[in-house]
Design an enzyme around this catalytic site. Structure first.
Site, short mmCIF file in Angstrom:
data_model
loop_
_atom_site.label_atom_id
_atom_site.label_comp_id
_atom_site.label_asym_id
_atom_site.label_seq_id
_atom_site.Cartn_x
_atom_site.Cartn_y
_atom_site.Cartn_z
N LYS A 34 102.29 62.50 40.33
CA LYS A 34 101.85 61.35 39.53
C LYS A 34 100.98 60.42 40.37
CE LYS A 34 104.73 57.70 39.05
NZ LYS A 34 104.21 56.41 39.51
N ASN A 35 101.45 60.10 41.59
CA ASN A 35 100.76 59.09 42.39
C ASN A 35 99.51 59.61 43.06
OD1 ASN A 35 102.63 57.30 41.56
ND2 ASN A 35 103.85 57.35 43.42
N CYS A 128 106.50 43.76 38.76
CA CYS A 128 107.33 44.64 37.91
C CYS A 128 108.78 44.48 38.37
CB CYS A 128 106.87 46.08 38.04
SG CYS A 128 107.16 46.74 39.69
N ARG A 133 104.56 42.77 43.90
CA ARG A 133 103.42 43.70 43.97
C ARG A 133 102.09 42.97 44.20
NH1 ARG A 133 105.34 48.49 41.58
NH2 ARG A 133 103.89 49.57 42.93
N ASP A 319 110.58 55.72 47.10
CA ASP A 319 110.73 56.24 45.73
C ASP A 319 111.94 57.14 45.59
OD1 ASP A 319 107.14 56.54 45.07
OD2 ASP A 319 108.50 54.83 45.17
N ARG A 411 107.51 58.07 32.45
CA ARG A 411 106.32 57.68 33.24
C ARG A 411 106.13 58.64 34.40
NH1 ARG A 411 106.89 52.49 36.00
NH2 ARG A 411 104.95 53.29 36.86
C1 EPZ Z 1 102.43 53.05 45.63
O1 EPZ Z 1 102.51 51.74 45.10
C2 EPZ Z 1 103.14 53.95 44.63
N1 EPZ Z 1 102.47 53.87 43.33
C3 EPZ Z 1 104.60 53.51 44.49
O2 EPZ Z 1 105.24 54.45 43.62
C4 EPZ Z 1 105.27 53.60 45.86
O3 EPZ Z 1 106.60 53.16 45.76
C5 EPZ Z 1 104.49 52.72 46.85
O4 EPZ Z 1 103.11 53.13 46.89
C6 EPZ Z 1 105.06 52.79 48.27
O5 EPZ Z 1 105.04 54.11 48.71
C7 EPZ Z 1 101.33 54.55 43.14
O6 EPZ Z 1 100.83 55.22 44.02
C8 EPZ Z 1 100.72 54.44 41.77
P1 EPZ Z 1 102.09 49.50 48.36
P2 EPZ Z 1 101.64 50.54 45.77
O7 EPZ Z 1 100.82 48.77 48.15
O8 EPZ Z 1 100.34 51.06 46.24
C9 EPZ Z 1 103.16 45.18 49.93
C10 EPZ Z 1 106.69 55.12 41.87
O9 EPZ Z 1 107.91 54.96 41.67
N2 EPZ Z 1 101.75 44.86 49.62
O10 EPZ Z 1 102.17 50.54 49.42
O11 EPZ Z 1 101.62 49.40 44.82
C11 EPZ Z 1 103.96 45.32 48.64
O12 EPZ Z 1 104.45 44.09 48.21
C12 EPZ Z 1 105.84 53.97 42.39
O13 EPZ Z 1 106.07 56.19 41.69
C13 EPZ Z 1 101.23 43.64 50.04
O14 EPZ Z 1 101.91 42.83 50.64
O15 EPZ Z 1 102.56 50.17 46.99
C14 EPZ Z 1 105.08 46.25 49.03
O16 EPZ Z 1 106.12 45.46 49.58
C15 EPZ Z 1 106.64 52.68 42.56
N3 EPZ Z 1 99.93 43.35 49.72
C16 EPZ Z 1 104.47 47.12 50.14
O17 EPZ Z 1 103.25 46.48 50.53
C17 EPZ Z 1 99.13 44.24 49.04
O18 EPZ Z 1 97.94 43.92 48.80
C18 EPZ Z 1 104.12 48.52 49.70
O19 EPZ Z 1 103.26 48.42 48.57
C19 EPZ Z 1 99.68 45.47 48.65
C20 EPZ Z 1 100.98 45.77 48.95
#
Ligand code: EPZ
Length: 457
Positions: A34-35, A128, A133, A319, A411
């Site tokens: 998915k991701n 969410c 996020r 995840d 999803r």
């Molecule tokens: C991706 O989300 C995945 N989603 C998530 O999968 C996954 O849990 C996550 O990466 C971590 O591996 C998709 O790929 C569509 P991040 P993403 O930006 O990109 C902080 C699932 O269940 N952060 O790596 O949104 C944030 O708050 C989903 O399939 C900032 O501070 O995750 C978090 O604490 C859920 N500033 C951490 O980084 C930013 O600009 C990781 O978030 C961006 C993120």
């Protein structure tokens, strides 16, 4: 594409009826990731030539992303697990809030749209159930590449500065290895003028899959999967065909379900080194793992308690934190699970306790005392992976469970109940005549009131 509104509310009247205590056996086919598919769809906006994606999972998140691309004017042809994406004639316009708000990955389109058209306008993705996020890393990086960004009425408006016709390469160091920010910036930099270096980049396999496809399109990206990624921008990217990698999170979910039910199953196709950290923890807790080419077999045994701390890849994936916690609830001994990536990803603790688990939560760390058995009950999962954890708990529970929250599960898990029943689980998707009022069903409400039983009329 299907209208989201009706479909989502319809899903809320559906539940999985699960009669626990069956063991599983056989082989389960793993769908495309998915991701990965989501970001590959966003990346297709970088070219005016056709992109053919194969092994795309049939999921509501993919449908939503398809709706978003079609809203931009993209021509999308779907043939089962194959998508033909033609972005020749897209007219940039603001994406409707309700389309973006339901799917965080839609925000990743901003890098591709800005790189190709010099402008992009995307509503802020909502927080969410698992956290705020934020998108600060995306914004800071795009500004470093030469974008002017303003946020007005919850809309992020990005455009090139002055008369510039392209973004320009830059050295960017992320404060945190954000998956989405790394993907956004790789897409933006792929058409920028000059070299971009991204340090402290995320290393997830889905990012490597994105870079693999972009390089097929003519991009010049080096060292994807490492902490420092180098992108030499090119003027134009061309179409290509690409097969989405297998979903490591789906594969891990089935392996954990097999461990919990003391079963022997095989998952395939899968890329074993995408799951090293999870396989190590499953072995440490007593399961026997065999890797052979693109398949992994597991033989569940008496489960011992082990500690887990989530971390960016190649660490233990956030995840799979909730599904693994379901396993630890029936392990022998005490375990500790620490969530270090998201600030609110422990919603399943209260729900697992309603099933007879013994978990206490303190500052995003769950302390679990293994119990002999769980009892089936009626619950609603509050997000995608917490709902998967409840299904695993229901598979080992005595009595019958009714697990709601299928609008979350659908999803991220293609044909989840079909795959589980083919492995021998007693699971059916039921459409309840009616569910009591939305407020009583609403997951947030459920969690706030600790209200687990849904009174089903
Ligand atoms: C991706 O989300 C995945 N989603 C998530 O999968 C996954 O849990 C996550 O990466 C971590 O591996 C998709 O790929 C569509 P991040 P993403 O930006 O990109 C902080 C699932 O269940 N952060 O790596 O949104 C944030 O708050 C989903 O399939 C900032 O501070 O995750 C978090 O604490 C859920 N500033 C951490 O980084 C930013 O600009 C990781 O978030 C961006 C993120």
């Amino acid at each position: 594409m299907v209208c989201e509104g009706n479909k989502k509310s319809y899903l809320k009247t559906q539940n999985f009826k699960i009669i626990g205590q069956n063991s599983l056996r056989g082989e389960v086919k793993i769908s495309g990731a998915k991701n990965s598919a989501l970001v590959l769809l966003a990346a297709s906006l970088l070219t005016d030539e056709k992109i053919i994606l194969d092994n795309v999972p049939l999921l509501t998140d993919i449908e939503k992303m398809g709706n978003i691309l079609e809203n931009l004017g993209v021509n999308l042809q779907t043939k089962n697990h194959k998508l033909i994406i033609d972005s020749t004639n897209i007219s940039i316009k603001e994406l409707p809030y309700e389309l973006v708000n339901g799917l965080r990955a839609s925000f990743f389109c901003i890098g591709a749209l800005l790189a190709r058209f010099g402008e992009a306008s995307i509503p802020l993705p909502g927080g969410c159930n698992i956290g705020k996020r934020p998108i600060n890393e995306h914004i800071t990086g795009l500004k470093a590449l030469g974008a002017k960004i303003i946020i007005e009425k919850e809309i992020v408006k990005a455009k090139l500065v002055g008369k510039k016709s392209r973004l320009f390469g830059a050295n960017i160091r992320l404060n945190c290895p954000s998956v989405g920010a790394t993907e956004t910036l790789i897409m933006a930099a792929s058409l920028a003028e000059g070299r971009t270096v991204i340090e402290n980049a995320a290393r997830e396999p889905e990012i490597q899959d994105l870079c693999h496809m972009l390089n097929k399109m003519g991009a010049k990206i080096y060292d994807s999967g490492k902490e420092k990624i180098i992108i030499d921008g090119v003027k134009k990217l061309h179409g290509c065909s690409h097969k989405v990698i297998p979903d490591r999170i789906e594969a891990g979910t089935f392996l954990i379900a097999a461990a919990a039910t003391s079963s022997s199953i095989t998952v395939s196709p899968v890329i074993p080194n995408h799951l090293e950290a999870v396989l190590n923890k499953l072995e440490e807790s007593g399961s026997k793992i065999t890797k052979k080419g693109n398949s992994i077999s597991i033989k569940g045994n008496n489960i011992k308690a082990v500690n887990v701390k989530t971390a960016p890849f190649p660490g233990f994936p956030t995840d799979l934190q909730a599904p693994f916690m379901a396993l630890m609830t029936i392990a022998k001994g005490k375990s500790k699970i620490s969530e270090t990536i998201f600030e609110n990803r422990m919603n399943h603790v209260e729900l697992l306790n309603q099933m007879g688990s013994s978990i206490t939560l303190k500052n995003n760390v769950a302390y679990i005392k293994g119990v002999n058995k769980l009892k089936g009950t009626t619950l609603a999962g509050s997000d995608l992976r917490s709902s998967a954890a409840l299904v695993i708990a229901a598979l080992v529970s005595t009595k019958v469970s009714h697990i709601y929250g299928l609008e979350h599960l659908d999803r991220g898990y293609e044909n989840f109940e079909l795959k589980l029943s083919q492995l021998g689980a007693e699971i059916t998707r039921e459409t309840t005549k009616q569910v009591t009022s939305q407020s009583e069903y609403d997951c947030d409400n459920l969690n706030k009131k600790g209200f687990a039983e849904i009174k089903v009329a």
